[in-house]
Design a protein around this motif. Structure first.
Motif, PDB file in Angstrom:
ATOM      1  N   TYR A 131       0.703  -1.296  -0.098  1.00  0.00           N
ATOM      2  CA  TYR A 131       0.140   0.018  -0.034  1.00  0.00           C
ATOM      3  C   TYR A 131       0.558   1.354  -0.119  1.00  0.00           C
ATOM      4  O   TYR A 131       1.853   0.874   0.161  1.00  0.00           O
ATOM      5  N   ALA A 132       0.373   2.177  -0.280  1.00  0.00           N
ATOM      6  CA  ALA A 132       0.893   3.863  -0.101  1.00  0.00           C
ATOM      7  C   ALA A 132      -0.078   4.342   0.507  1.00  0.00           C
ATOM      8  O   ALA A 132      -1.435   4.326   0.425  1.00  0.00           O
ATOM      9  N   ARG A 133       0.827   5.499   1.188  1.00  0.00           N
ATOM     10  CA  ARG A 133      -0.463   6.648   1.991  1.00  0.00           C
ATOM     11  C   ARG A 133       0.018   7.891   2.295  1.00  0.00           C
ATOM     12  O   ARG A 133       1.500   8.069   2.089  1.00  0.00           O
ATOM     13  N   LEU A 134      -0.648   9.297   1.874  1.00  0.00           N
ATOM     14  CA  LEU A 134       0.197  10.339   2.002  1.00  0.00           C
ATOM     15  C   LEU A 134      -0.873  10.829   3.324  1.00  0.00           C
ATOM     16  O   LEU A 134      -2.400  10.548   2.688  1.00  0.00           O
ATOM     17  N   ASP A 135       0.025  12.033   4.209  1.00  0.00           N
ATOM     18  CA  ASP A 135      -0.697  12.514   4.937  1.00  0.00           C
ATOM     19  C   ASP A 135      -1.014  14.360   3.960  1.00  0.00           C
ATOM     20  O   ASP A 135       0.046  14.664   4.785  1.00  0.00           O
ATOM     21  N   PHE A 136      -1.456  14.545   4.079  1.00  0.00           N
ATOM     22  CA  PHE A 136      -2.022  15.743   4.691  1.00  0.00           C
ATOM     23  C   PHE A 136      -2.397  17.039   5.261  1.00  0.00           C
ATOM     24  O   PHE A 136      -3.375  16.744   5.928  1.00  0.00           O
ATOM     25  N   HIS A 137      -2.266  18.170   5.589  1.00  0.00           N
ATOM     26  CA  HIS A 137      -1.904  18.817   6.248  1.00  0.00           C
ATOM     27  C   HIS A 137      -3.262  20.085   5.976  1.00  0.00           C
ATOM     28  O   HIS A 137      -3.055  21.147   4.982  1.00  0.00           O
ATOM     29  N   THR A 138      -4.730  19.228   6.532  1.00  0.00           N
ATOM     30  CA  THR A 138      -5.635  20.565   5.944  1.00  0.00           C
ATOM     31  C   THR A 138      -7.042  19.668   6.880  1.00  0.00           C
ATOM     32  O   THR A 138      -6.755  18.574   8.064  1.00  0.00           O
ATOM     33  N   VAL A 221      -8.455   4.424  -4.029  1.00  0.00           N
ATOM     34  CA  VAL A 221      -8.338   5.217  -3.087  1.00  0.00           C
ATOM     35  C   VAL A 221      -9.166   4.117  -2.379  1.00  0.00           C
ATOM     36  O   VAL A 221     -10.406   3.337  -2.060  1.00  0.00           O
ATOM     37  N   THR A 222      -8.102   3.404  -1.137  1.00  0.00           N
ATOM     38  CA  THR A 222      -8.587   2.121  -0.170  1.00  0.00           C
ATOM     39  C   THR A 222      -9.561   2.948   1.063  1.00  0.00           C
ATOM     40  O   THR A 222     -10.552   2.326   1.581  1.00  0.00           O
ATOM     41  N   LYS A 223      -9.096   4.143   1.276  1.00  0.00           N
ATOM     42  CA  LYS A 223      -9.539   4.725   2.664  1.00  0.00           C
ATOM     43  C   LYS A 223      -9.321   5.805   2.510  1.00  0.00           C
ATOM     44  O   LYS A 223      -8.017   6.518   2.103  1.00  0.00           O
ATOM     45  N   ILE A 224     -10.267   6.737   3.244  1.00  0.00           N
ATOM     46  CA  ILE A 224      -9.922   8.386   3.438  1.00  0.00           C
ATOM     47  C   ILE A 224     -10.025   8.789   5.009  1.00  0.00           C
ATOM     48  O   ILE A 224     -10.902   8.529   5.864  1.00  0.00           O
ATOM     49  N   GLU A 225      -9.222   8.952   5.857  1.00  0.00           N
ATOM     50  CA  GLU A 225      -9.230   9.009   7.486  1.00  0.00           C
ATOM     51  C   GLU A 225      -8.823  10.851   7.627  1.00  0.00           C
ATOM     52  O   GLU A 225      -8.250  10.758   7.063  1.00  0.00           O
ATOM     53  N   LYS A 226      -9.545  10.748   8.904  1.00  0.00           N
ATOM     54  CA  LYS A 226      -9.042  11.954   9.724  1.00  0.00           C
ATOM     55  C   LYS A 226      -8.440  11.928  10.177  1.00  0.00           C
ATOM     56  O   LYS A 226      -9.536  10.882  11.773  1.00  0.00           O
ATOM     57  N   THR A 231      -4.804  16.503  10.046  1.00  0.00           N
ATOM     58  CA  THR A 231      -4.798  16.359   8.793  1.00  0.00           C
ATOM     59  C   THR A 231      -5.367  14.723   8.785  1.00  0.00           C
ATOM     60  O   THR A 231      -6.422  14.292   9.146  1.00  0.00           O
ATOM     61  N   ARG A 232      -5.590  14.487   7.283  1.00  0.00           N
ATOM     62  CA  ARG A 232      -6.046  14.129   6.315  1.00  0.00           C
ATOM     63  C   ARG A 232      -5.196  12.495   5.620  1.00  0.00           C
ATOM     64  O   ARG A 232      -4.571  13.339   4.937  1.00  0.00           O
ATOM     65  N   ARG A 233      -5.906  11.716   5.781  1.00  0.00           N
ATOM     66  CA  ARG A 233      -5.006  10.182   5.488  1.00  0.00           C
ATOM     67  C   ARG A 233      -5.691   9.780   4.699  1.00  0.00           C
ATOM     68  O   ARG A 233      -6.892   9.485   4.217  1.00  0.00           O
ATOM     69  N   VAL A 234      -4.823   9.905   3.129  1.00  0.00           N
ATOM     70  CA  VAL A 234      -5.537   8.795   1.996  1.00  0.00           C
ATOM     71  C   VAL A 234      -4.019   7.347   1.552  1.00  0.00           C
ATOM     72  O   VAL A 234      -3.217   7.644   1.443  1.00  0.00           O
ATOM     73  N   VAL A 235      -5.228   6.385   1.500  1.00  0.00           N
ATOM     74  CA  VAL A 235      -4.842   5.239   1.572  1.00  0.00           C
ATOM     75  C   VAL A 235      -4.471   4.936   0.238  1.00  0.00           C
ATOM     76  O   VAL A 235      -5.852   4.643  -0.374  1.00  0.00           O
TER      77      VAL A 235
END
Length: 240
Positions: A131-138, A221-226, A231-235
């Motif tokens: 998998y890959a994930r990015l955490d965005f500052h927003t 896109v398997t998951k969107i997390e707060k 911080t919002r995470r996209v997996v």
């Protein structure tokens, strides 16, 4: 700042498709062997290290991970199974686990597409074989279906992907190129490697990538997390 001498030639920086090379053992330490050159990418920039094999004649050793040396800056350590390591001075053949490398290349390039679709600072990243994930500052909410549609479009548009080198002065003149809040480009070398997805994204990156977004294939896109208030995470995963 004086740059550390380059003890291990990093062949993967110029050609991510290169899966094998000849090398020589220059030292033991930190749980493995140090080579004078390698095709194995070391853990860094959020991307997992390569695995693979070393061989010398009939002998063969499993590379369980690849790391930057903490004791000898400029060198790369190939962590090994077992205690009987190839002796210093031994000429070896290095092979990368091709399937793992390709997964890293596809996922890492896909994260650059995410950066283009979501124009927020990045404060966390992980790129693995699974998998890959990015955490965005927003604090803005993310629309999973819209992100998926954007990824599908950019993959289908078949944008060329290439790297080049710019001077540190050029980077200083364009600070907006740096998207990551947690990982800064290495300094002291006089130049910085940047990754360009033509017409889509340009930012410093030392990882391995595909040559065209079409090679990313089907990612989902398997998951969107707060993860927190800011911080919002996209997996991401592979389809199927």
């Amino acid at each position: 700042m004086t740059a550390a001498p380059v003890l291990t030639e990093e062949l993967f920086r110029e050609d991510a498709t290169l899966l094998a090379c000849e090398a020589r053992v220059i030292a033991h330490g930190e749980g493995g062997v140090l080579l004078d050159r390698t095709v194995c990418y070391p853990l860094g920039g959020g991307q997992a290290g390569d695995t693979g094999w070393l061989s010398a004649g009939p002998q063969r050793w499993r590379i369980t991970d690849t790391r930057k040396s903490k004791e000898q800056p400029g060198a790369i350590v190939h962590l090994m199974d077992g205690d009987a390591l190839p002796a210093v001075g031994t000429a070896v053949h290095v092979d990368v686990d091709a399937a793992r490398r390709q997964a890293h290349r596809r996922f890492h390039t896909a994260t650059h597409l995410l950066c283009a679709l979501l124009p927020y600072p990045v404060d966390g990243c992980s790129i693995t074989e699974a998998y890959a994930r990015l955490d965005f500052h927003t604090d803005q909410p993310f629309d999973k279906e819209a992100i998926q549609a954007g990824l599908d479009r950019l993959v289908a548009e078949a944008h060329p992907v290439r790297h080049r080198w710019i001077s540190e002065a050029e980077l200083d003149a364009n600070p907006g190129l740096v998207r990551s809040m947690s990982v800064q480009p290495p300094r002291g070398l006089g130049r910085v490697r940047v990754l360009e997805v033509e017409g889509v994204d340009l930012q410093p990156c030392g990882g391995t990538h595909v040559a065209n977004t079409a090679e990313i294939g089907a990612v989902v896109v398997t998951k969107i997390e707060k993860k927190s208030a800011k911080t919002r995470r996209v997996v991401l995963g592979f389809a199927g």
